[in-house]
Scaffold this motif. Sequence first.
Motif, PDB file in Angstrom:
ATOM      1  N   ALA A  20      32.133 -42.503 -20.278  1.00 17.91           N
ATOM      2  CA  ALA A  20      32.943 -43.259 -19.316  1.00 17.91           C
ATOM      3  C   ALA A  20      34.352 -42.693 -19.192  1.00 17.91           C
ATOM      4  O   ALA A  20      34.919 -42.165 -20.147  1.00 17.91           O
ATOM      5  N   HIS A  21      34.914 -42.839 -17.990  1.00 18.52           N
ATOM      6  CA  HIS A  21      36.314 -42.461 -17.778  1.00 18.52           C
ATOM      7  C   HIS A  21      37.208 -43.667 -18.057  1.00 18.52           C
ATOM      8  O   HIS A  21      36.778 -44.810 -17.935  1.00 18.52           O
ATOM      9  N   GLY A  37      28.918 -43.387 -27.412  1.00 18.95           N
ATOM     10  CA  GLY A  37      29.199 -42.545 -26.249  1.00 18.95           C
ATOM     11  C   GLY A  37      30.658 -42.150 -26.284  1.00 18.95           C
ATOM     12  O   GLY A  37      31.225 -41.993 -27.377  1.00 18.95           O
ATOM     13  N   LEU A  38      31.281 -42.013 -25.122  1.00 16.35           N
ATOM     14  CA  LEU A  38      32.675 -41.543 -25.097  1.00 16.35           C
ATOM     15  C   LEU A  38      33.435 -42.203 -23.962  1.00 16.35           C
ATOM     16  O   LEU A  38      32.880 -42.456 -22.889  1.00 16.35           O
ATOM     17  N   VAL A  39      34.719 -42.461 -24.210  1.00 13.38           N
ATOM     18  CA  VAL A  39      35.652 -42.828 -23.137  1.00 13.38           C
ATOM     19  C   VAL A  39      36.753 -41.781 -23.191  1.00 13.38           C
ATOM     20  O   VAL A  39      37.386 -41.605 -24.240  1.00 13.38           O
ATOM     21  N   SER A  40      36.979 -41.063 -22.085  1.00 18.08           N
ATOM     22  CA  SER A  40      38.007 -40.021 -22.147  1.00 18.08           C
ATOM     23  C   SER A  40      38.413 -39.550 -20.758  1.00 18.08           C
ATOM     24  O   SER A  40      38.095 -40.181 -19.753  1.00 18.08           O
ATOM     25  N   ASP A  41      39.124 -38.413 -20.720  1.00 16.12           N
ATOM     26  CA  ASP A  41      39.512 -37.802 -19.443  1.00 16.12           C
ATOM     27  C   ASP A  41      38.381 -36.897 -18.963  1.00 16.12           C
ATOM     28  O   ASP A  41      37.357 -36.732 -19.646  1.00 16.12           O
ATOM     29  N   SER A  42      38.549 -36.299 -17.793  1.00 17.58           N
ATOM     30  CA  SER A  42      37.414 -35.573 -17.216  1.00 17.58           C
ATOM     31  C   SER A  42      37.062 -34.311 -18.014  1.00 17.58           C
ATOM     32  O   SER A  42      35.895 -33.929 -18.080  1.00 17.58           O
ATOM     33  N   ALA A 114      38.884 -30.020 -11.120  1.00 20.04           N
ATOM     34  CA  ALA A 114      37.529 -30.531 -11.367  1.00 20.04           C
ATOM     35  C   ALA A 114      37.086 -31.564 -10.337  1.00 20.04           C
ATOM     36  O   ALA A 114      35.886 -31.765 -10.133  1.00 20.04           O
ATOM     37  N   ASN A 115      38.062 -32.207  -9.661  1.00 20.71           N
ATOM     38  CA  ASN A 115      37.739 -33.253  -8.681  1.00 20.71           C
ATOM     39  C   ASN A 115      37.262 -32.633  -7.367  1.00 20.71           C
ATOM     40  O   ASN A 115      37.858 -32.811  -6.301  1.00 20.71           O
ATOM     41  N   THR A 116      36.166 -31.875  -7.440  1.00 21.97           N
ATOM     42  CA  THR A 116      35.617 -31.174  -6.278  1.00 21.97           C
ATOM     43  C   THR A 116      34.091 -31.153  -6.400  1.00 21.97           C
ATOM     44  O   THR A 116      33.535 -31.384  -7.480  1.00 21.97           O
ATOM     45  N   SER A 117      33.443 -30.779  -5.299  1.00 15.92           N
ATOM     46  CA  SER A 117      31.976 -30.712  -5.304  1.00 15.92           C
ATOM     47  C   SER A 117      31.479 -29.503  -6.108  1.00 15.92           C
ATOM     48  O   SER A 117      32.245 -28.560  -6.387  1.00 15.92           O
ATOM     49  N   ALA A 118      30.187 -29.520  -6.414  1.00 22.10           N
ATOM     50  CA  ALA A 118      29.576 -28.384  -7.115  1.00 22.10           C
ATOM     51  C   ALA A 118      29.718 -27.100  -6.278  1.00 22.10           C
ATOM     52  O   ALA A 118      29.972 -26.019  -6.824  1.00 22.10           O
ATOM     53  N   TRP A 126      38.073 -20.127 -11.374  1.00 23.06           N
ATOM     54  CA  TRP A 126      38.357 -21.024 -12.494  1.00 23.06           C
ATOM     55  C   TRP A 126      38.270 -22.470 -12.026  1.00 23.06           C
ATOM     56  O   TRP A 126      38.696 -22.787 -10.911  1.00 23.06           O
ATOM     57  N   VAL A 127      37.773 -23.337 -12.893  1.00 25.58           N
ATOM     58  CA  VAL A 127      37.885 -24.781 -12.677  1.00 25.58           C
ATOM     59  C   VAL A 127      38.887 -25.274 -13.712  1.00 25.58           C
ATOM     60  O   VAL A 127      38.878 -24.825 -14.860  1.00 25.58           O
ATOM     61  N   VAL A 128      39.787 -26.187 -13.293  1.00 31.80           N
ATOM     62  CA  VAL A 128      40.730 -26.764 -14.262  1.00 31.80           C
ATOM     63  C   VAL A 128      40.724 -28.280 -14.136  1.00 31.80           C
ATOM     64  O   VAL A 128      40.241 -28.825 -13.140  1.00 31.80           O
ATOM     65  N   THR A 129      41.267 -28.949 -15.150  1.00 31.86           N
ATOM     66  CA  THR A 129      41.470 -30.401 -15.096  1.00 31.86           C
ATOM     67  C   THR A 129      42.969 -30.628 -15.245  1.00 31.86           C
ATOM     68  O   THR A 129      43.726 -29.679 -15.530  1.00 31.86           O
ATOM     69  N   SER A 130      43.397 -31.886 -15.127  1.00 29.07           N
ATOM     70  CA  SER A 130      44.840 -32.147 -15.267  1.00 29.07           C
ATOM     71  C   SER A 130      45.305 -31.793 -16.682  1.00 29.07           C
ATOM     72  O   SER A 130      46.462 -31.456 -16.887  1.00 29.07           O
ATOM     73  N   GLY A 131      44.387 -31.869 -17.639  1.00 29.61           N
ATOM     74  CA  GLY A 131      44.749 -31.573 -19.021  1.00 29.61           C
ATOM     75  C   GLY A 131      44.794 -30.079 -19.338  1.00 29.61           C
ATOM     76  O   GLY A 131      45.218 -29.682 -20.425  1.00 29.61           O
ATOM     77  N   SER A 132      44.375 -29.248 -18.415  1.00 27.81           N
ATOM     78  CA  SER A 132      44.290 -27.815 -18.708  1.00 27.81           C
ATOM     79  C   SER A 132      44.939 -26.933 -17.640  1.00 27.81           C
ATOM     80  O   SER A 132      45.054 -25.722 -17.824  1.00 27.81           O
ATOM     81  N   ALA A 133      45.389 -27.513 -16.543  1.00 28.02           N
ATOM     82  CA  ALA A 133      45.871 -26.717 -15.406  1.00 28.02           C
ATOM     83  C   ALA A 133      47.071 -25.833 -15.769  1.00 28.02           C
ATOM     84  O   ALA A 133      47.108 -24.646 -15.419  1.00 28.02           O
TER      85      ALA A 133
END
Length: 315
Positions: A20-21, A37-42, A114-118, A126-133
Motif C-alpha cells: 500500500a501507498h 505487507g508494506l506501506v511505503s513510497d512508490s 515513475a508516475n507514467t504508463s508502462a 531511466w525511470v526515477v521516483t521522487s526519492g531518487s530523482a
Amino acid sequence: MLIQDQIKAKLKDKNAVLVAHYYVSGELQILAEETNGLVSDSLEMARFGQNCDADTIIVAGVKFMGETAKILSPEKTVLILDQKATCSLDDGCLIKDFTKFCDEHPDRKVVVYANTSAQVKARADWVVTSGSALKVVKHLHENGEKILWAPDKNLGNYVQNRIGANMLLWQGACIVHERFRAEALSSLKIKHPKAAVLVHPESPQAVVNLADVVGSTTALVNAVKNRNEQTFIVATDNGIFHKMHKVAPNKKFIEAPTMKEGSDCEYCAHCEWMAMNTLENCLDVLKTGKNEIIIDSIISKKARQSIQKLLDFTA
Ligand code: 13P
Ligand code: SF4
C-alpha cells in the motif's frame, strides 16, 4: 466475520501480499502492516513487490504502481483495487505525444518519473521516483548528459534548480500538489513560527521555496520521526497523516492550505484516485481476481531495463 478478517484469510489462501501507498486509507495501511505487507513510497513499493515470495501482489495505490510491480515481477499476478485509479501525471503524458517529444530531441537522455504508463517507461533511458530523482539526475549531469524530463514540471523544476542540469521539461502536473498555495502557507507559517514545513516536490516552486524539508513521502515521514520540532505543516496528500501520527503520536500536524478548482475547500489535499482504494474492493479483487495488470511482453521487457537500472543504482 469482519471484512479485515475475510481479507486476511484470502491473502493467506492465495499466498498474496498487500502493498500500500501512504496515501490510501488508514484501514488499508493497517491491514498491509498486520499481514506482513508494506506501506511505503512508490520506490520501496516496487522493490518490495519484486523481492517478496508471494504469488500475487495486491497493490493499494494507483495504476502505475500496479504496472511497475508487474513489470518487475512478470511471473506474479498483480491486482489493483480499482481500474479507474489513475494519476494526472500518467494521464497527461500519452505515449503518442511523448514519442514525438523524444524523437525531436535525440541528443537527450530520457528520464521519466515513475508516475507514467508502462509504454512511456519503455521509451525511457531511466525511470526515477521522487526519492531518487536528485541522485540519478546528478549522476547524469556529472557525466555531461543533457536530459529530457517527463512528466512532472514541478518535480523537474525542483531537480533542475538543485542540480543545475540541462533539462527540457514536459509540462505535466499532479492535480493534488498543484493546488497548494504559497501565500496562504506563508500566513500559516507566521501563525506557527516553531513548525517545520514539509513539502513533496510535486508542489509548485513557490511552495517548495517555503519548505524546511523537501522529499518523497518516505522522506517526509522520516522527517517527522527524526526532527526536534513538535509541530509540522505538511504539503502533501493528507492520507500520509495516518503514518505520521503512528510514528510520532505526540506531535502535531497541520495540513498546508490548498484551493481546489470550483470549490472553496481550503484544506483538501487528497488524491481522488488513491481514495478509490477501499477494504470492500480489496476483498472483491481477492475473491474474483479482477483488475489484473497485463502488459505486453516487449513493452514490459524494455520498461524493466529502465526501472531495474534505478533499483540497482539506489540499492
Ligand atoms: P512518492 O514516491 O514520494 O511516494 O510519490 C508518489 C506520488 O504519487 C506522490 O503524489
Ligand atoms: Fe498522481 Fe498526484 Fe495522485 Fe500522486 S497524488 S497518484 S501524483 S494525482
